[in-house]
Design an enzyme around this catalytic site. Structure first.
Site, PDB file in Angstrom:
ATOM      1  N   GLY A   1      28.197  37.502  44.045  1.00 15.59           N
ATOM      2  CA  GLY A   1      29.594  37.598  44.473  1.00 15.59           C
ATOM      3  C   GLY A   1      29.706  38.032  45.933  1.00 15.59           C
ATOM      4  O   GLY A   1      28.693  38.194  46.635  1.00 15.59           O
ATOM      5  N   GLN A   2      30.937  38.228  46.382  1.00 17.45           N
ATOM      6  CA  GLN A   2      31.159  38.640  47.776  1.00 17.45           C
ATOM      7  C   GLN A   2      30.393  39.930  48.103  1.00 17.45           C
ATOM      8  O   GLN A   2      29.540  39.966  49.000  1.00 17.45           O
ATOM      9  CB  GLN A   2      32.662  38.871  48.021  1.00 17.45           C
ATOM     10  CG  GLN A   2      32.943  39.535  49.365  1.00 17.45           C
ATOM     11  CD  GLN A   2      34.396  39.930  49.546  1.00 17.45           C
ATOM     12  OE1 GLN A   2      35.138  39.203  50.181  1.00 17.45           O
ATOM     13  NE2 GLN A   2      34.813  41.082  49.026  1.00 17.45           N
TER      14      GLN A   2
ATOM     15  N   ALA B   1      29.247  43.364  38.835  1.00 13.17           N
ATOM     16  CA  ALA B   1      29.674  42.179  38.066  1.00 13.17           C
ATOM     17  C   ALA B   1      31.007  42.461  37.387  1.00 13.17           C
ATOM     18  O   ALA B   1      31.244  43.544  36.859  1.00 13.17           O
ATOM     19  CB  ALA B   1      28.630  41.822  37.025  1.00 13.17           C
TER      20      ALA B   1
ATOM     21  N   THR C   1      38.384  50.252  41.111  1.00  9.46           N
ATOM     22  CA  THR C   1      39.314  49.514  41.970  1.00  9.46           C
ATOM     23  C   THR C   1      40.658  50.219  42.135  1.00  9.46           C
ATOM     24  O   THR C   1      41.129  50.899  41.206  1.00  9.46           O
ATOM     25  CB  THR C   1      39.564  48.104  41.380  1.00  9.46           C
ATOM     26  OG1 THR C   1      40.651  47.500  42.083  1.00  9.46           O
ATOM     27  CG2 THR C   1      39.931  48.138  39.902  1.00  9.46           C
TER      28      THR C   1
ATOM     29  N   GLU D   1      43.314  48.779  41.933  1.00 12.73           N
ATOM     30  CA  GLU D   1      44.233  48.176  40.953  1.00 12.73           C
ATOM     31  C   GLU D   1      44.493  49.144  39.788  1.00 12.73           C
ATOM     32  O   GLU D   1      45.506  49.026  39.099  1.00 12.73           O
ATOM     33  CB  GLU D   1      43.674  46.859  40.417  1.00 12.73           C
ATOM     34  CG  GLU D   1      43.725  45.708  41.404  1.00 12.73           C
ATOM     35  CD  GLU D   1      45.119  45.107  41.572  1.00 12.73           C
ATOM     36  OE1 GLU D   1      45.909  45.148  40.620  1.00 12.73           O
ATOM     37  OE2 GLU D   1      45.411  44.621  42.678  1.00 12.73           O
TER      38      GLU D   1
ATOM     39  N   TYR E   1      42.898  43.235  34.021  1.00 10.49           N
ATOM     40  CA  TYR E   1      41.722  43.550  34.841  1.00 10.49           C
ATOM     41  C   TYR E   1      41.662  45.059  35.122  1.00 10.49           C
ATOM     42  O   TYR E   1      40.625  45.704  34.955  1.00 10.49           O
ATOM     43  CB  TYR E   1      41.807  42.748  36.149  1.00 10.49           C
ATOM     44  CG  TYR E   1      40.933  43.244  37.279  1.00 10.49           C
ATOM     45  CD1 TYR E   1      39.556  43.033  37.275  1.00 10.49           C
ATOM     46  CD2 TYR E   1      41.496  43.911  38.379  1.00 10.49           C
ATOM     47  CE1 TYR E   1      38.759  43.476  38.325  1.00 10.49           C
ATOM     48  CE2 TYR E   1      40.707  44.346  39.430  1.00 10.49           C
ATOM     49  CZ  TYR E   1      39.336  44.134  39.400  1.00 10.49           C
ATOM     50  OH  TYR E   1      38.548  44.573  40.439  1.00 10.49           O
TER      51      TYR E   1
ATOM     52  N   LYS F   1      38.977  47.930  34.059  1.00 10.67           N
ATOM     53  CA  LYS F   1      38.305  48.763  35.070  1.00 10.67           C
ATOM     54  C   LYS F   1      38.534  50.244  34.785  1.00 10.67           C
ATOM     55  O   LYS F   1      37.661  51.070  35.013  1.00 10.67           O
ATOM     56  CB  LYS F   1      38.830  48.412  36.471  1.00 10.67           C
ATOM     57  CG  LYS F   1      38.225  47.141  37.050  1.00 10.67           C
ATOM     58  CD  LYS F   1      36.771  47.335  37.454  1.00 10.67           C
ATOM     59  CE  LYS F   1      36.240  46.148  38.208  1.00 10.67           C
ATOM     60  NZ  LYS F   1      34.798  46.236  38.503  1.00 10.67           N
TER      61      LYS F   1
HETATM   62  P1  NAP Z   1      33.310  38.630  43.024  1.00 10.02           P
HETATM   63  O1  NAP Z   1      33.037  37.956  44.320  1.00 10.02           O
HETATM   64  O2  NAP Z   1      34.309  38.044  42.099  1.00 10.02           O
HETATM   65  O3  NAP Z   1      31.906  38.761  42.276  1.00 10.02           O
HETATM   66  C1  NAP Z   1      31.839  39.068  40.910  1.00 10.02           C
HETATM   67  C2  NAP Z   1      30.426  38.806  40.444  1.00 10.02           C
HETATM   68  O4  NAP Z   1      30.351  39.134  39.050  1.00 10.02           O
HETATM   69  C3  NAP Z   1      29.981  37.353  40.597  1.00 10.02           C
HETATM   70  O5  NAP Z   1      28.643  37.343  41.045  1.00 10.02           O
HETATM   71  C4  NAP Z   1      30.055  36.834  39.159  1.00 10.02           C
HETATM   72  O6  NAP Z   1      29.137  35.809  38.876  1.00 10.02           O
HETATM   73  C5  NAP Z   1      29.641  38.084  38.395  1.00 10.02           C
HETATM   74  N1  NAP Z   1      29.992  38.018  36.982  1.00 10.02           N
HETATM   75  C6  NAP Z   1      31.201  37.681  36.454  1.00 10.02           C
HETATM   76  N2  NAP Z   1      31.128  37.724  35.113  1.00 10.02           N
HETATM   77  C7  NAP Z   1      29.858  38.072  34.789  1.00 10.02           C
HETATM   78  C8  NAP Z   1      29.165  38.272  33.567  1.00 10.02           C
HETATM   79  N3  NAP Z   1      29.771  38.105  32.377  1.00 10.02           N
HETATM   80  N4  NAP Z   1      27.864  38.637  33.606  1.00 10.02           N
HETATM   81  C9  NAP Z   1      27.226  38.787  34.792  1.00 10.02           C
HETATM   82  N5  NAP Z   1      27.831  38.605  36.001  1.00 10.02           N
HETATM   83  C10 NAP Z   1      29.129  38.257  35.980  1.00 10.02           C
HETATM   84  O7  NAP Z   1      33.760  40.154  43.250  1.00 10.02           O
HETATM   85  P2  NAP Z   1      33.566  41.061  44.559  1.00 10.02           P
HETATM   86  O8  NAP Z   1      34.746  40.869  45.438  1.00 10.02           O
HETATM   87  O9  NAP Z   1      32.200  40.892  45.080  1.00 10.02           O
HETATM   88  O10 NAP Z   1      33.724  42.509  43.935  1.00 10.02           O
HETATM   89  C11 NAP Z   1      32.600  43.236  43.436  1.00 10.02           C
HETATM   90  C12 NAP Z   1      33.081  44.234  42.410  1.00 10.02           C
HETATM   91  O11 NAP Z   1      34.005  45.140  43.010  1.00 10.02           O
HETATM   92  C13 NAP Z   1      33.811  43.620  41.226  1.00 10.02           C
HETATM   93  O12 NAP Z   1      33.520  44.383  40.095  1.00 10.02           O
HETATM   94  C14 NAP Z   1      35.267  43.768  41.595  1.00 10.02           C
HETATM   95  O13 NAP Z   1      36.079  43.789  40.452  1.00 10.02           O
HETATM   96  C15 NAP Z   1      35.239  45.105  42.311  1.00 10.02           C
HETATM   97  N6  NAP Z   1      36.272  45.287  43.316  1.00 10.02           N
HETATM   98  C16 NAP Z   1      36.491  44.344  44.272  1.00 10.02           C
HETATM   99  C17 NAP Z   1      37.471  44.550  45.215  1.00 10.02           C
HETATM  100  C18 NAP Z   1      37.716  43.540  46.312  1.00 10.02           C
HETATM  101  O14 NAP Z   1      38.744  43.642  46.991  1.00 10.02           O
HETATM  102  N7  NAP Z   1      36.817  42.593  46.545  1.00 10.02           N
HETATM  103  C19 NAP Z   1      38.225  45.735  45.217  1.00 10.02           C
HETATM  104  C20 NAP Z   1      37.942  46.701  44.250  1.00 10.02           C
HETATM  105  C21 NAP Z   1      36.951  46.470  43.308  1.00 10.02           C
HETATM  106  P3  NAP Z   1      29.583  34.261  38.869  1.00 10.02           P
HETATM  107  O15 NAP Z   1      29.415  33.820  40.296  1.00 10.02           O
HETATM  108  O16 NAP Z   1      28.636  33.640  37.911  1.00 10.02           O
HETATM  109  O17 NAP Z   1      31.010  34.210  38.429  1.00 10.02           O
END
Ligand code: NAP
Length: 336
Positions: free
Chosen positions: A12-13, A80, A124, A126, A148, A152
Site C-alpha cells: 500500500g501507500q 494492512a 486513524t 477517522e 471503517y 479501527k
Molecule cells: P492502502 O494504500 O489502502 O494500503 C492498504 C494495504 O493493506 C494494501 O497493501 C492492501 O493490499 C492491504 N490489505 C488489504 N486487505 C488485506 C488483507 N485482507 N490481508 C492482507 N493485506 C490486506 O493504505 P495506506 O494509505 O497505506 O494506509 C496504511 C494504514 O494506515 C491502513 O491501515 C490505513 O487504514 C491506515 N491509515 C491511513 C491513513 C491515510 O490517510 N493514508 C490515515 C490513517 C490511517 P492490496 O493491495 O492487496 O489491497
C-alpha cells in the site's frame, strides 16, 4: 546484526514508503502480500527484490504465524486494512473482519511467535468521527461515523488492552494518523482523484482515463465529480508520516500518538490549489454528485500533534501547497 521489520499492507501507500526508509536505515524487511491473479506488487514493484515477500491475508491467522515464524521480526508494522471510509459502507462485514479482527490476529500471533517484537498499529483520525473538540489529541473521545472507523476503534482498543495487561504486557504503539497523501495514494481517495483528473484534463487525455470508486472514468465530458466540497481534513505527506511510525517503535514505552499537520483545508480548497498548479480554474471543471457523499458525515478533523513533537521529536515537514504540487506533477507525467 540488522534489525528485522515486518510490514502487513506492505504494497500500500504507507507500506511502500516505510519499506524505503527502513531499507535506508539498514533493516531487513519482510511483508505480507495478498496473492492476486496477476502477481502484481502494487507500490513495491520497484524494490520487491530487496525484501522478503510472504503471501497471506489478515483473515488467515495461519499465514501471519508462518510468516512471523520464518522471518522472526523485531518490529511489526500492522498497516494492512480495508482502508476506504466511504467504501466500508458497502462491505461492513469485510471491514470488521480485515481491519478489526485482522489486527487482533496480528497482535495475538506476534505475542505467541515473537513475544519480544514491538508492534505498531495503524489507527486513524477517522475514529474521532464527528468530534466535539477541535483540534483532536490523544485524549479526545472516539465517536466513529463509518464502518471503517468502527473496525479501527476495535483494533485500537484491543491494542491498549494488550499493552495494559498486567500479567503479560505487549508493546503495541498506536499511531492516530490524520489523512496523509502522496502520488501512491489509491485513486479511490479524493485527493488523488483530484490530481489525476487535473492531469487528464490538462493533458487532454481521452483514452484510458482512470476509473473512480464507482467504476466510471474520473473525468467525463470534461468534468470531475466530487462529493462534499466543504469537508475539512488535515492533510499531510505520507513519507513524513511513516518516519513517525518508526520513531514510535524506537521508544522504551508503548503509547498512542496523534500524527497530523495541525492545519485543515476543505476538499474545495484542495481542488482549487490542484487546478491552479496547471493554470486552470477549478470552478470550470468540478461538479458535485451525491454518490460521493458518505451516508454519515465525519469531521471536522484537525489534529494536535504536540505530544509527537515533545516525545518523538516529530513534526510534519511538507506544507499543503507543496503536497498538492508533488501529486499534480506526478500525475501529469503518469497520465500524459
Ligand atoms: P492502502 O494504500 O489502502 O494500503 C492498504 C494495504 O493493506 C494494501 O497493501 C492492501 O493490499 C492491504 N490489505 C488489504 N486487505 C488485506 C488483507 N485482507 N490481508 C492482507 N493485506 C490486506 O493504505 P495506506 O494509505 O497505506 O494506509 C496504511 C494504514 O494506515 C491502513 O491501515 C490505513 O487504514 C491506515 N491509515 C491511513 C491513513 C491515510 O490517510 N493514508 C490515515 C490513517 C490511517 P492490496 O493491495 O492487496 O489491497
Amino acid at each position: 546484526m540488522a534489525k528485522r521489520a515486518f510490514i502487513t499492507g506492505i504494497s500500500g501507500q504507507d507500506g511502500s514508503y516505510l519499506t524505503e526508509i527502513l531499507l535506508n536505515k539498514g533493516y531487513e524487511v519482510g511483508g505480507l502480500v495478498r496473492r492476486n491473479a496477476t502477481a502484481e506488487m502494487g507500490n513495491i514493484d520497484d524494490f520487491k527484490g530487496e525484501i522478503k515477500v510472504y503471501y497471506g491475508d489478515l483473515q488467515s491467522p495461519e499465514s501471519i504465524a508462518l510468516a512471523f515464524l520464518d522471518f522472526k521480526p523485531s518490529e511489526i508494522y500492522n498497516l494492512a486494512s480495508f482502508s476506504s471510509p466511504l467504501g466500508s459502507f458497502s462491505d461492513k462485514l469485510g471491514s470488521i473482519m480485515i481491519t478489526g479482527v485482522g489486527a487482533l490476529h496480528v497482535f495475538e500471533r506476534a505475542k505467541e511467535v515473537v513475544p519480544e517484537a514491538k508492534v505498531y498499529q495503524a489507527s486513524t483520525s477517522e475514529m474521532f468521527g464527528a468530534p466535539n473538540q477541535v483540534p483532536q489529541d490523544e485524549t479526545t473521545p472516539l465517536n466513529p461515523k463509518n464502518p471503517y472507523a468502527v473496525a479501527k476503534e476495535y483494533a485500537h482498543r484491543m491494542a491498549i488492552i494488550a499493552r495494559e495487561d498486567k500479567k503479560n504486557p505487549q508493546f503495541i504503539s498506536c499511531g492516530i494518523l490524520f489523512n496523509h497523501e502522496s502520488p501512491r495514494r489509491g485513486l479511490n481517495f479524493v485527493t488523488r482523484k483530484i490530481t489525476a483528473a487535473v492531469a487528464c484534463i490538462k493533458n487532454n487525455r481521452k483514452d484510458n482515463v482512470p476509473l473512480n470508486e464507482i467504476g466510471e472514468p474520473i473525468v467525463q465530458n470534461g468534468k470531475l465529480k466530487l462529493g462534499d466540497l466543504g469537508a475539512k481534513r488535515d492533510w499531510g505527506y505520507a513519507p513524513d508520516y511513516v518516519e513517525a511510525m518508526w520513531l514510535m517503535l524506537q521508544q522504551d514505552i508503548a503509547d498512542d500518538f496523534v500524527i497530523a499537520t495541525g492545519e485543515t483545508h476543505t476538499v474545495g480548497e484542495f481542488a482549487e490549489e490542484a487546478f491552479k498548479v496547471v493554470g486552470l480554474n477549478w470552478k470550470d471543471f468540478v461538479v458535485t454528485d451525491s454518490h460521493f457523499v458518505p451516508p454519515v458525515q465525519t469531521g471536522p478533523l484537525q489534529g494536535n500533534p504536540a505530544k509527537a513533537k515533545k516525545v518523538l521529536g516529530w513534526e510534519a515537514k511538507t506544507i499543503f501547497k507543496d503536497l498538492v504540487k508533488i501529486m499534480v506533477h506526478s500525475d501529469l507525467a503518469k497520465f500524459s
